[in-house]
Structure formats: C-alpha cells, structure tokens
Motif scaffolding. Structure first.
Motif, PDB file in Angstrom:
ATOM      1  N   HIS A 237     -91.222 -13.772  41.127  1.00 28.99           N
ATOM      2  CA  HIS A 237     -90.057 -14.434  40.545  1.00 28.99           C
ATOM      3  C   HIS A 237     -90.358 -15.891  40.198  1.00 28.99           C
ATOM      4  CE1 HIS A 237     -87.018 -11.312  42.349  1.00 28.99           C
ATOM      5  NE2 HIS A 237     -87.759 -10.825  41.374  1.00 28.99           N
ATOM      6  N   LYS A 238     -91.229 -16.527  40.955  1.00 27.96           N
ATOM      7  CA  LYS A 238     -91.616 -17.901  40.616  1.00 27.96           C
ATOM      8  C   LYS A 238     -92.335 -17.951  39.268  1.00 27.96           C
ATOM      9  CE  LYS A 238     -92.089 -19.530  45.406  1.00 27.96           C
ATOM     10  NZ  LYS A 238     -93.046 -19.994  46.453  1.00 27.96           N
ATOM     11  N   HIS A 239     -93.008 -16.862  38.922  1.00 26.18           N
ATOM     12  CA  HIS A 239     -93.699 -16.771  37.632  1.00 26.18           C
ATOM     13  C   HIS A 239     -92.778 -16.226  36.531  1.00 26.18           C
ATOM     14  CE1 HIS A 239     -97.782 -17.694  39.031  1.00 26.18           C
ATOM     15  NE2 HIS A 239     -97.509 -16.991  40.114  1.00 26.18           N
ATOM     16  N   GLY A 240     -91.510 -15.957  36.861  1.00 25.24           N
ATOM     17  CA  GLY A 240     -90.586 -15.406  35.874  1.00 25.24           C
ATOM     18  C   GLY A 240     -90.819 -13.931  35.599  1.00 25.24           C
ATOM     19  N   LEU A 241     -91.449 -13.225  36.527  1.00 21.50           N
ATOM     20  CA  LEU A 241     -91.777 -11.810  36.346  1.00 21.50           C
ATOM     21  C   LEU A 241     -91.005 -10.957  37.340  1.00 21.50           C
ATOM     22  CD1 LEU A 241     -95.652 -12.164  35.915  1.00 21.50           C
ATOM     23  CD2 LEU A 241     -93.884 -12.123  34.135  1.00 21.50           C
ATOM     24  N   LYS A 242     -90.831  -9.694  36.986  1.00 23.57           N
ATOM     25  CA  LYS A 242     -90.061  -8.770  37.810  1.00 23.57           C
ATOM     26  C   LYS A 242     -90.970  -7.817  38.590  1.00 23.57           C
ATOM     27  CE  LYS A 242     -85.870  -8.801  34.959  1.00 23.57           C
ATOM     28  NZ  LYS A 242     -84.897  -7.959  34.215  1.00 23.57           N
ATOM     29  N   VAL A 243     -90.372  -7.223  39.617  1.00 21.26           N
ATOM     30  CA  VAL A 243     -91.092  -6.307  40.498  1.00 21.26           C
ATOM     31  C   VAL A 243     -90.315  -5.002  40.607  1.00 21.26           C
ATOM     32  CG1 VAL A 243     -92.008  -5.916  42.818  1.00 21.26           C
ATOM     33  CG2 VAL A 243     -92.012  -8.235  41.845  1.00 21.26           C
ATOM     34  N   THR A 244     -91.011  -3.908  40.441  1.00 22.49           N
ATOM     35  CA  THR A 244     -90.436  -2.602  40.710  1.00 22.49           C
ATOM     36  C   THR A 244     -91.233  -1.945  41.816  1.00 22.49           C
ATOM     37  OG1 THR A 244     -89.637  -0.548  39.719  1.00 22.49           O
ATOM     38  CG2 THR A 244     -91.817  -1.310  39.033  1.00 22.49           C
TER      39      THR A 244
END
Length: 491
Positions: A237-244
C-alpha cells in the motif's frame, strides 16, 4: 496426497496492479502482430449492432458505435448521417458488441505433472512443474476477448514484465497486462519454483524489490503467516499497489482485518471453519470444510460477508476451475482440445474420465453452494470480479475459461448483463481504470468484442467471438486461435 494439493494444482494466488498510462494513439503493430489485424482505420463504424455496455443496463438494439483514433467517439441509433471519406464501416446485423473482458485471475503458465499416466488414480512423479506459456496464452486471451488481465501470481516475473512491455509496444499480440509479482508464499509450498518467505522483514524487502522493478500487484499464497501477510499488505500500500490472496494458513476474517484488497476463488478456500485449524497453518483436515459447512443463509455467512464489504475486500469468482470437481462437467469442447498439445490433452482427459466414474449429482453441490455465496456477496454490496484460473487443470484454458466464467455466473443466478458487468466494469473499477476501460462509453478506449448473436438472450453466444478490438485495432479471433493450435502446454 497433501490436503491442499488439489488447490495448488488448480489455483494460484493473486495480488494487484497499477500500469503505465496508455498513450492516446495505439502503437503501430509489428509484422508479428499485423498478421492478426482484421480492422485498422482512423475511423471505424460498427453498424447495426446490439450494445451491451458493461454497466448492467439492458442491451440496446440497432446502434452504430464509432471508433476514432483508438477511442469510442459516438454511440447512436443506426441509420444516421453518411460516413466521411476514409471510414471503415462494418455491417453487423445480428451481432452484439460488449466491452473487452478484464480478466482478474489469468495466468501465463501451465501446470504439468511429470510422467502422468492413466488409471483409476493416475500417478505422476514429483516435482510438480509450472512451465510458462508465453506464446500461446496471450494469443488465447486476446482471441477470447480479454483485452486487460492480471496475472494473479508470477512464476517467471521477468518474462511477464518483458511480455507486458512488448505487447504495449506493439511487438507481440496479447492483452494489456497487470503483472503480479512472484507469489508471497511461506514455508512448505509444493511448488518447487516458488520462493519461500522466512520472516516479515523478508516480506517487506520482497515487496519493495518487485514494486521497484515494475510489478503492479501482489498475491499472497497458501502458507504465508499472518505477520508476513500484514507487513506485505502495508508495504504494498505504501507503493500504491494492491494485494490479493489465495489463502489457507490465514483465514478470510484475519486477512480482511489486515487490510487485504482482494481474495481469490470466491469463498471456496476460506479456512475459518476448518476442523483443527491452527494459527498460521493450513488445516490438516479438508480445506473445503468452510464452503461445505457455511450455510449461505446462516449467521456465519452473513457476518463474514458484512466484514468483507465493510473492509472493501473484493472477491474474485473462479467458477470454471471448480466446475471440474462435479461429475459430468464441464461440457467437452473440441475448440479447447484443439489448442492443447497431445500430452496436455491426454493429461486432461485422464482426469476427466476419472471424474466421470462418479455418479452425476442430483442435489446441491459445493459448486452451487459457492454460487449462492457469491450472489449473497453481491446483493450485500460486495465487488465481485471474474477470472477463470487457467492452468490447463480441469480443462480451463486462457480465453475459453473467461467465457465459461460468464456462463457460470449466469447459471449462478446473475442476469447475462450482470455477469458481463462482473467480467468487465467491475475489474476495471478494482484496477482503478474505470475512466478508460470496462464499459462502452464515449471517450473510453475502444476495447470491444464483436460477438455473433446476442448473449443477453442466450449466454452461450459469449463464445462466438469474431473480432476483438484493443485500443481501436480489430484482431481476428479465428486467426489467433489457429496460430496456437496444438501448442498450449508446450510454450
């Protein structure tokens, strides 16, 4: 056989993405790509089509859809003003246009069991292998109508990143790709090609590195610990990316409370009700205990759904990969068999024939149970995404599986236009790209599928793809399929 092997063979785990913005003008196709181009013009009119716009609204009949410089410029009643000079007009009476599919569980690899043989219980030799399908998969996806996809777990991440860039540069045919980083997996994975995390600190370094080299999403896998997952989510999230995640050691409520963005395979792999479940471990009991025992109308289901919706956790429906668990399913499709190598075809038919030894179920199955849970989730305001999990296992192949997912969503009780929205606009919303893709609207990228027939009236017509427009260029589906005949499973 280890209790989770079937899922490991059937399903990988997913994380999320961000992609470099597309240029207003699509790249000039290379000769490698040009051979599959059927329509390319500064202005194209798709005349007299029915339009399913991807928003869930009813189909609109007899429309002209105009494409100019890669964008949708007009949608109007057919029979208007004459086309200007240099316009390519396609008379499409009897055809329907839908948005390009946004595939949210779409791999670029195949799962292979060495020396698999026939028999009541087919045997194979370790290790389980995951060869990359860099040639056949992108073409199968594009031929089937997938114009944007997420890899949902990478085995050869540098290959995936380079493939994405070469497709975007017009050098190779295929959809736009959200490259998920290598799996965030813990100890004891059955996949010899996966890295195994050793600590939360390593998970943090792992996320930083892959975000830095261009991965646009992350996926947690079955043996990750809660501490590793929490750090990975926060760092992504710090990189602006999501996790599934395709989870097992971590339950859905635990992951939701950590802030995970997406969970794969609907409710099927949730282990919160598994007998003997221990923290940070996959249960020794059947990992399907929860989907078997959670009553869709009961309080446990209502509480879980409420928690997921409150935490804005999307779910990815992957019904095709589970359909094969039901005796007598899926229907055998020769178009799919034609794409497979003889070895891949034999391996699939061995497994299929074994399933046909079981009695055809007369009542509800876990598949119908999963379908009901997905309907409840959407009715409660949850964001449901679509992806087939194509690994060759269970006869699920790129492109064909994306179409089958939509058919199964209709079987689950969604209307055809609702199912198409799940497979198009919902994925675009999750990816943060709904301004440019996911529905047929003026100003959006011309990512469109031309289908013979009308899937709003007969959902099986979703398989009758003839032309796939990506960034305003129309690709010939049949030519793409012919180019990979007999190759899926090889490369």
């Amino acid at each position: 056989m280890p209790h989770c092997l079937r899922f490991l063979v059937l399903v990988p785990v997913t994380l999320l993405w961000s992609v470099s913005p597309r240029s207003a003008e699509p790249q000039q196709p290379s000769p490698e790509v040009e051979q599959f181009v059927r329509v390319r013009s500064a202005t194209v009119i798709l005349a007299h089509v029915s339009v399913i716009d991807g928003t869930g609204k009813p189909a609109v009949r007899d429309r002209n859809v105009t494409i100019e410089h890669g964008k949708i410029s007009r949608i109007e009643a057919a029979g208007g003003a004459s086309a200007k000079e240099g316009t390519t007009t396609l008379d499409l009476h009897g055809y329907t246009v839908v948005p390009g599919f946004v595939g949210m569980h779409n791999h670029l690899y195949y799962i292979a069991r060495p020396n698999i043989g026939p028999g009541k219980n087919p045997t194979w030799e370790a290790p389980l292998l995951v060869p990359q399908m860099m040639f056949s998969s992108p073409r199968l996806y594009l031929a089937g109508g997938v114009t944007t996809m997420r890899t949902t777990g990478s085995i050869e991440p540098y290959a995936d990143l380079n493939l994405r860039d070469q497709i975007d540069a017009g050098m190779l045919p295929g959809p736009h790709i959200d490259v998920t980083a290598p799996y965030l997996e813990g100890k004891n994975t059955i996949f010899i090609q996966m890295h195994q995390l050793g600590s939360p600190e390593e998970a943090e370094r792992f996320v930083d590195y892959w975000a830095g080299v261009g991965a646009t999403s992350f996926k947690a896998y079955m043996h990750i610990t809660r501490a590793e997952l929490k750090v990975a989510i926060d760092q992504a999230h710090k990189h602006g990316l999501k996790v599934t995640g395709h989870l097992c050691s971590v339950t859905y409520p635990e992951a939701a409370e950590m802030g995970i963005d997406n969970l794969e395979h609907g409710f099927w792999v949730n282990t919160q009700l598994s007998t003997g479940k221990k923290p940070d471990e996959c249960p020794e009991s059947d990992s399907e205990d929860t989907i078997k025992n959670m009553d869709p109308d009961g309080s446990d289901a209502a509480k879980l759904i409420q928690l997921l919706v409150a935490h804005h956790v999307a779910l990815t429906s992957t019904l095709p990969v589970f359909e094969g668990d039901v005796a007598g399913r899926p229907p055998l499709q020769y178009r799919m068999l034609d794409a497979m190598t003889p070895e891949a075809r034999d391996a699939y038919l061995y497994a299929r024939n074994r399933r046909f030894e079981k009695p055809i179920p007369e009542g509800p199955t876990m598949l119908t149970h999963e379908m009901e849970m997905e309907r409840k989730f959407v009715a409660s305001g949850g964001l449901l995404l679509a992806g087939p999990d194509p690994t060759g296992n269970g006869g699920v192949l790129p492109g064909f599986g994306d179409q089958r997912e939509i058919e199964l969503l209709v079987e689950a009780g969604f209307t055809p236009v609702e199912a198409i929205r799940i497979a198009t606009l919902n994925g675009a919303i999750y990816e943060g790209k709904q301004v440019s893709i996911g529905s047929i609207e003026v100003g959006k990228n011309a990512d469109l599928i031309v289908i013979k027939g009308d899937p709003s009236r007969q959902i099986a017509d979703i398989e009758s793809v003839e032309i796939v427009f990506k960034d305003g260029i129309g690709y010939d589906s049949a030519k793409l399929l012919r180019s990979v005949a007999g190759r899926y499973g090889q490369y």
